[in-house]
Design a protein around this motif. Structure first.
Motif, PDB file in Angstrom:
ATOM      1  N   ILE A   8      33.983  72.192  73.027  1.00 35.50           N
ATOM      2  CA  ILE A   8      34.541  71.533  74.210  1.00 35.50           C
ATOM      3  C   ILE A   8      33.551  70.492  74.727  1.00 35.50           C
ATOM      4  N   THR A  44      42.521  70.733  72.898  1.00 34.26           N
ATOM      5  CA  THR A  44      43.595  71.676  73.199  1.00 34.26           C
ATOM      6  C   THR A  44      43.287  73.059  72.630  1.00 34.26           C
ATOM      7  N   THR A  45      44.017  74.034  73.122  1.00 29.03           N
ATOM      8  CA  THR A  45      43.866  75.410  72.640  1.00 29.03           C
ATOM      9  C   THR A  45      44.157  75.480  71.144  1.00 29.03           C
ATOM     10  N   TYR A  52      42.694  82.691  72.934  1.00 25.84           N
ATOM     11  CA  TYR A  52      42.898  82.932  74.363  1.00 25.84           C
ATOM     12  C   TYR A  52      41.883  83.954  74.886  1.00 25.84           C
ATOM     13  N   LEU A  68      38.649  82.026  75.377  1.00 27.03           N
ATOM     14  CA  LEU A  68      38.640  81.070  76.479  1.00 27.03           C
ATOM     15  C   LEU A  68      38.698  81.730  77.856  1.00 27.03           C
ATOM     16  N   ARG A 116      36.678  80.553  81.284  1.00 24.33           N
ATOM     17  CA  ARG A 116      37.377  80.041  82.472  1.00 24.33           C
ATOM     18  C   ARG A 116      37.036  80.892  83.692  1.00 24.33           C
ATOM     19  N   ILE A 143      34.624  76.262  82.124  1.00 27.46           N
ATOM     20  CA  ILE A 143      35.618  75.302  81.647  1.00 27.46           C
ATOM     21  C   ILE A 143      36.802  75.283  82.606  1.00 27.46           C
ATOM     22  N   HIS A 189      41.040  73.336  82.708  1.00 29.32           N
ATOM     23  CA  HIS A 189      42.023  72.745  81.808  1.00 29.32           C
ATOM     24  C   HIS A 189      43.026  71.916  82.591  1.00 29.32           C
ATOM     25  N   GLN A 194      47.687  72.986  76.808  1.00 31.10           N
ATOM     26  CA  GLN A 194      46.548  72.888  77.709  1.00 31.10           C
ATOM     27  C   GLN A 194      45.385  72.213  77.008  1.00 31.10           C
ATOM     28  N   HIS A 226      41.316  71.523  77.386  1.00 28.01           N
ATOM     29  CA  HIS A 226      40.171  72.115  78.066  1.00 28.01           C
ATOM     30  C   HIS A 226      39.014  71.128  78.147  1.00 28.01           C
ATOM     31  N   ASP A 231      40.239  66.719  86.560  1.00 25.20           N
ATOM     32  CA  ASP A 231      41.534  66.948  85.927  1.00 25.20           C
ATOM     33  C   ASP A 231      42.244  65.633  85.624  1.00 25.20           C
TER      34      ASP A 231
END
Length: 301
Positions: free
Chosen positions: A23, A30-31, A48, A51, A55, A60, A62, A72, A74, A100
């Motif tokens: 990242i 993206t995921t 997931y 991540l 988060r 991080i 998104h 999403q 990130h 964002d």
């Protein structure tokens, strides 16, 4: 006598470390792309689980792309940037911190570059070549000579790739991602900037050029053992339009003295992104920008 057992620390990074490094390097990702880079052979839910703690710890954030909550992208928070700042993966680079809105604005171009990177990564895994998720480094800037033009050239990416057969060979490439958002002429002019960089020998401030300076290092030799090949990857328009843009790149190669000279030393090629994803970068999907236009693989340019 019982010999003492030595306990060694693990030599491989955790998935969380790898994800955070990716990242940081790619800025927005993206995921799905993280999953393709880290562990495509595992279920998607694995990423997931990787991540979620990042988060929760505030490393991080998104942004949601499009109208679906499922896509999403990130990016690092200030805390995440502080965490990775001194990691070996970020040596010589400053981690980018995006809001964002900024992440959403730059997502299209950045994620297109990641798509190209994943095409090379997937192909390398199939072939057994040495090319990893961190071997694609985005947004590399180099100074240009002070000739009243641009002060620097910023490649969308530089990648490092090692083939293992039939013989071991190392490659480097500057990559330009074209989404057909700029004029074809402006795209082709990038070749002039690369040609200027190829010929640039920095001079000490306040000193005139002398015969002794002829042995000075060219600017690029401070960074690369050989000048990287230059690859244009195009998408974002119908195939006939992209073909015309590639032909304009070929015309620049034959029509500008600096670029013509560059092409005698540096392989130049262009390909359509969707062809890379469908057939792989080593397939005959690249059009050389000098000489015959017969398609070939990127290492054969």
């Amino acid at each position: 006598m019982t010999r003492a057992t030595t306990i060694h620390p693990p030599t491989s990074d955790t998935r969380a470390h790898q994800a955070l490094a990716l990242i940081a390097q790619h800025r927005v990702i993206t995921t799905t792309q993280l999953h393709q880079m880290l562990a495509p052979e595992t279920p998607t839910r694995m990423i997931y689980k990787v991540l979620a703690p990042l988060r929760a710890e505030g490393l991080i954030a998104h942004t949601v792309l499009g109208s679906s909550n499922h896509l999403q992208a990130h990016f690092l928070t200030p805390a995440g940037a502080q965490t990775v700042r001194d990691w070996p993966e970020m040596r010589g680079r400053t981690p980018a911190v995006l809001a964002d809105a900024a992440a959403s604005l730059r997502a299209a171009h950045t994620l297109t570059g990641v798509r190209a990177h994943i095409a090379f990564l997937t192909d390398a895994r199939t072939r057994g070549d040495e090319y990893g998720p961190l071997d694609w480094v985005p947004e590399i800037a180099h100074r240009l000579p002070d000739t009243g033009g641009e002060e620097q050239i910023i490649a969308d990416a530089v990648f490092h790739y090692t083939t293992t057969g039939p013989r071991r060979r190392q490659y480097r490439a500057f990559v330009e991602i074209d989404r057909a958002t700029m004029s074809s002429e402006r795209l082709a002019r990038k070749l002039i900037s690369y040609a200027r960089f190829h010929d640039y020998t920095p001079q000490p401030v306040g000193r005139r050029h002398t015969l002794a300076d002829q042995g000075a290092l060219l600017a690029w030799q401070r960074f690369y053992p050989r000048f990287p090949r230059i690859l244009f990857i195009l998408t974002g328009a119908p195939r006939p339009s992209l073909a015309r843009r590639i032909e304009d790149l070929r015309h620049m190669t034959t029509g500008h003295t600096l670029v013509t000279r560059l092409a005698t030393h540096v392989p130049l090629g262009a390909a359509i992104l969707e062809d890379l994803e469908t057939h792989g970068p080593t397939a005959k999907v690249w059009t050389p920008l000098a000489g015959t236009a017969e398609p070939r693989g990127w290492t054969q340019l």
